[in-house]
Design an enzyme around this catalytic site. Structure first.
Site, mmCIF file in Angstrom:
data_model
loop_
_atom_site.group_PDB
_atom_site.id
_atom_site.type_symbol
_atom_site.label_atom_id
_atom_site.label_comp_id
_atom_site.label_asym_id
_atom_site.label_seq_id
_atom_site.Cartn_x
_atom_site.Cartn_y
_atom_site.Cartn_z
ATOM 1 N N ASP A 32 0.830 -1.207 0.000
ATOM 2 C CA ASP A 32 0.000 0.000 0.000
ATOM 3 C C ASP A 32 0.867 1.261 0.000
ATOM 4 O O ASP A 32 1.970 1.270 0.545
ATOM 5 C CB ASP A 32 -0.906 -0.028 1.246
ATOM 6 C CG ASP A 32 -2.077 0.937 1.120
ATOM 7 O OD1 ASP A 32 -2.335 1.431 -0.002
ATOM 8 O OD2 ASP A 32 -2.733 1.199 2.146
ATOM 9 N N GLY A 33 0.339 2.323 -0.610
ATOM 10 C CA GLY A 33 1.006 3.623 -0.542
ATOM 11 C C GLY A 33 1.606 4.100 -1.859
ATOM 12 O O GLY A 33 2.288 5.126 -1.893
ATOM 13 N N GLY B 223 0.097 5.461 -4.398
ATOM 14 C CA GLY B 223 -0.486 6.748 -4.776
ATOM 15 C C GLY B 223 0.156 7.892 -4.003
ATOM 16 O O GLY B 223 0.521 8.926 -4.578
ATOM 17 N N ARG B 224 0.308 7.708 -2.688
ATOM 18 C CA ARG B 224 0.913 8.768 -1.860
ATOM 19 C C ARG B 224 2.375 8.987 -2.232
ATOM 20 O O ARG B 224 2.880 10.104 -2.209
ATOM 21 C CB ARG B 224 0.782 8.398 -0.373
ATOM 22 C CG ARG B 224 -0.575 8.748 0.197
ATOM 23 C CD ARG B 224 -0.838 8.029 1.495
ATOM 24 N NE ARG B 224 -1.262 6.653 1.256
ATOM 25 C CZ ARG B 224 -1.466 5.768 2.215
ATOM 26 N NH1 ARG B 224 -1.262 6.092 3.474
ATOM 27 N NH2 ARG B 224 -1.874 4.548 1.907
ATOM 28 N N HIS C 67 2.499 3.292 -9.073
ATOM 29 C CA HIS C 67 2.230 1.865 -9.296
ATOM 30 C C HIS C 67 3.391 1.209 -10.044
ATOM 31 O O HIS C 67 3.774 0.070 -9.771
ATOM 32 C CB HIS C 67 0.927 1.686 -10.076
ATOM 33 C CG HIS C 67 -0.301 2.118 -9.313
ATOM 34 N ND1 HIS C 67 -0.518 1.764 -8.002
ATOM 35 C CD2 HIS C 67 -1.366 2.884 -9.670
ATOM 36 C CE1 HIS C 67 -1.664 2.281 -7.584
ATOM 37 N NE2 HIS C 67 -2.194 2.981 -8.580
ATOM 38 N N ARG D 299 -12.277 2.668 -7.968
ATOM 39 C CA ARG D 299 -11.362 3.759 -8.364
ATOM 40 C C ARG D 299 -11.718 4.238 -9.778
ATOM 41 O O ARG D 299 -12.480 3.583 -10.473
ATOM 42 C CB ARG D 299 -9.920 3.255 -8.299
ATOM 43 C CG ARG D 299 -9.531 2.890 -6.869
ATOM 44 C CD ARG D 299 -8.054 2.651 -6.736
ATOM 45 N NE ARG D 299 -7.737 2.262 -5.366
ATOM 46 C CZ ARG D 299 -6.512 2.244 -4.868
ATOM 47 N NH1 ARG D 299 -5.482 2.585 -5.627
ATOM 48 N NH2 ARG D 299 -6.300 1.872 -3.624
ATOM 49 N N LEU E 127 11.047 -19.560 -5.317
ATOM 50 C CA LEU E 127 9.946 -18.966 -4.548
ATOM 51 C C LEU E 127 8.608 -19.056 -5.289
ATOM 52 O O LEU E 127 8.564 -18.919 -6.509
ATOM 53 C CB LEU E 127 10.295 -17.484 -4.338
ATOM 54 C CG LEU E 127 9.279 -16.602 -3.670
ATOM 55 C CD1 LEU E 127 9.506 -16.623 -2.169
ATOM 56 C CD2 LEU E 127 9.388 -15.176 -4.169
ATOM 57 N N ARG F 158 2.122 -4.916 6.132
ATOM 58 C CA ARG F 158 1.408 -3.846 5.414
ATOM 59 C C ARG F 158 2.226 -2.567 5.490
ATOM 60 O O ARG F 158 2.672 -2.159 6.561
ATOM 61 C CB ARG F 158 0.007 -3.595 5.983
ATOM 62 C CG ARG F 158 -0.711 -2.497 5.168
ATOM 63 C CD ARG F 158 -2.181 -2.407 5.423
ATOM 64 N NE ARG F 158 -2.803 -1.469 4.482
ATOM 65 C CZ ARG F 158 -4.045 -1.512 4.074
ATOM 66 N NH1 ARG F 158 -4.843 -2.461 4.504
ATOM 67 N NH2 ARG F 158 -4.523 -0.616 3.230
ATOM 68 N N ARG G 239 -4.729 -2.168 8.854
ATOM 69 C CA ARG G 239 -5.960 -2.943 8.659
ATOM 70 C C ARG G 239 -5.701 -3.993 7.583
ATOM 71 O O ARG G 239 -4.741 -3.909 6.824
ATOM 72 C CB ARG G 239 -7.122 -2.029 8.262
ATOM 73 C CG ARG G 239 -6.852 -1.183 7.035
ATOM 74 C CD ARG G 239 -8.056 -0.318 6.631
ATOM 75 N NE ARG G 239 -7.669 0.658 5.615
ATOM 76 C CZ ARG G 239 -7.337 1.923 5.876
ATOM 77 N NH1 ARG G 239 -7.353 2.380 7.108
ATOM 78 N NH2 ARG G 239 -6.979 2.739 4.898
ATOM 79 N N LEU G 240 -6.629 -4.958 7.515
ATOM 80 C CA LEU G 240 -6.475 -6.053 6.547
ATOM 81 C C LEU G 240 -7.073 -5.716 5.181
ATOM 82 O O LEU G 240 -6.690 -6.323 4.176
ATOM 83 C CB LEU G 240 -7.158 -7.318 7.068
ATOM 84 C CG LEU G 240 -6.287 -8.289 7.868
ATOM 85 C CD1 LEU G 240 -7.159 -9.448 8.367
ATOM 86 C CD2 LEU G 240 -5.149 -8.844 7.026
ATOM 87 N N SER G 241 -8.026 -4.802 5.150
ATOM 88 C CA SER G 241 -8.694 -4.457 3.887
ATOM 89 C C SER G 241 -9.113 -5.698 3.095
ATOM 90 O O SER G 241 -8.892 -5.783 1.881
ATOM 91 C CB SER G 241 -7.799 -3.552 3.025
ATOM 92 O OG SER G 241 -7.468 -2.371 3.717
HETATM 93 C C1 IPE Z 1 -5.421 -2.665 -0.144
HETATM 94 O O1 IPE Z 1 -5.088 -1.340 -0.312
HETATM 95 C C2 IPE Z 1 -5.482 -3.337 -1.480
HETATM 96 C C3 IPE Z 1 -4.202 -3.488 -2.174
HETATM 97 C C4 IPE Z 1 -3.038 -3.175 -1.694
HETATM 98 C C5 IPE Z 1 -4.313 -4.061 -3.490
HETATM 99 P P1 IPE Z 1 -6.202 -0.199 -0.435
HETATM 100 O O2 IPE Z 1 -5.458 1.075 -0.571
HETATM 101 O O3 IPE Z 1 -7.159 -0.539 -1.496
HETATM 102 O O4 IPE Z 1 -6.932 -0.331 0.972
HETATM 103 P P2 IPE Z 1 -7.782 0.728 1.800
HETATM 104 O O5 IPE Z 1 -8.846 1.244 0.886
HETATM 105 O O6 IPE Z 1 -6.845 1.814 2.223
HETATM 106 O O7 IPE Z 1 -8.300 -0.034 2.962
HETATM 107 C C1 IPE Z 2 -1.541 0.259 -3.347
HETATM 108 O O1 IPE Z 2 -1.319 1.626 -3.431
HETATM 109 C C2 IPE Z 2 -1.796 -0.348 -4.704
HETATM 110 C C3 IPE Z 2 -3.190 -0.723 -4.948
HETATM 111 C C4 IPE Z 2 -4.184 -0.642 -4.110
HETATM 112 C C5 IPE Z 2 -3.485 -1.246 -6.258
HETATM 113 P P1 IPE Z 2 -2.532 2.665 -3.413
HETATM 114 O O2 IPE Z 2 -2.938 2.935 -4.823
HETATM 115 O O3 IPE Z 2 -3.619 2.203 -2.524
HETATM 116 O O4 IPE Z 2 -1.810 3.934 -2.814
HETATM 117 P P2 IPE Z 2 -2.381 4.946 -1.741
HETATM 118 O O5 IPE Z 2 -2.899 4.143 -0.591
HETATM 119 O O6 IPE Z 2 -3.470 5.705 -2.422
HETATM 120 O O7 IPE Z 2 -1.217 5.801 -1.384
HETATM 121 MG MG MG Z 3 -4.056 2.449 -0.565
#
Ligand code: IPE
Ligand code: IPE
Ligand code: MG
Length: 234
Positions: free
Chosen positions: A14-15, A17-18, A31, A65, A125, A182, A188-190
């Site tokens: 995760d992260g 986008g940020r 990405h 999205r 792996l 994570r 969280r587990l999402s």
């Molecule tokens: C969880 O991340 C899904 C993936 C990493 C593919 P999200 O960014 O979608 O989760 P939330 O919305 O913050 O819970």
């Molecule tokens: C995780 O990064 C990748 C996917 C969910 C596909 P994000 O796209 O959720 O990035 P943030 O959480 O918005 O930073």
């Molecule tokens: Mg995210």
């Protein structure tokens, strides 16, 4: 307490986008960087002797999205698979996908099948990629398959137990993850591996996924080794 190396590490990447936003770049840039991070990490994990890595690449919730971002992610996946297929002789990694693949476009589904076939004889792996994966969706799909098998007379209601249920999940051939990582500070587990993570240890880091590195992986493993895993005992 000294646990040995986890056999299976699950990662919520995760992260992205940020990470891109901090650089005044479009989300797709994040990405793309995230995919490179994954490749580096897989090589290292393979070297250390991790047997399974499951990554969350696209959740059942991520369809909300923008079309633009969903398309970018699907195209990136296609590229990732094509690159693997092209250079597959260099790789030791065996790849498959988990999730409801039927909602993915046909081209991507075909690419996944080809990827799984080409990598099936690899000895390194095992990488499992969560694509249109959701823990609840996986459990519901398993329940439906069990019901169908009861209707067909293949199994009886009384055959249903935890082991049988597990064997209907997408992860049927994979041991449960001992460690779930994570990134990006979210805790969280999402909807990731709900059934399988019932006794997993968790490692959360503020690092954004593209910045995740070997040092961080080793950190997570070190912490894991020092956890006191009690499984309900004293
Ligand atoms: C969880 O991340 C899904 C993936 C990493 C593919 P999200 O960014 O979608 O989760 P939330 O919305 O913050 O819970
Ligand atoms: C995780 O990064 C990748 C996917 C969910 C596909 P994000 O796209 O959720 O990035 P943030 O959480 O918005 O930073
Ligand atoms: Mg995210």
């Amino acid at each position: 307490m000294d646990n040995s190396l986890p056999r299976h590490i699950a990662i919520i990447m995760d992260g992205n986008g940020r990470w891109a936003k901090k650089r005044f770049m479009p989300r797709s840039f994040g990405h793309r960087a995230g995919a490179q991070t994954l490749n580096k990490l897989l090589k290292e994990a393979d070297k250390i002797g991790i047997e399974h890595i499951t990554v969350y690449a696209f959740s059942t919730e991520n369809w909300v999205r923008s079309d633009d971002e969903v398309n970018t992610l699907m195209n990136l996946l296609k590229e990732y698979i094509e690159d693997y297929i092209k250079d597959n002789s260099k790789s030791n990694i065996k790849i498959d996908a988990i999730g409801d693949l039927s909602r993915l476009d046909e081209d991507l589904q075909n690419k996944i099948k080809k990827l799984e076939k080409i990598s099936s004889h690899k000895k390194g792996l095992n990488l499992h990629i969560g694509l249109n994966y959701g823990g609840r969706d996986e459990i519901v799909r398993a329940a439906k398959k069990i019901f169908e098998d009861i209707e067909k007379g293949n199994i009886l209601k009384n055959d249903i137990n935890e082991n049988l249920f597990s064997s209907y999940l997408d992860t049927k051939n994979i041991p449960d993850p001992e460690l779930v990582i994570r990134t990006s500070g979210e805790q969280r587990l999402s909807n990731f591996l709900l059934w399988q993570s019932s006794y997993s240890e968790f490692y959360f880091t503020d690092k954004l996924w593209p910045d995740f590195d070997i040092k961080e992986l080793n950190n997570a493993i070190e912490q894991f080794k020092n956890r006191d895993r009690r499984f309900g005992g004293r």
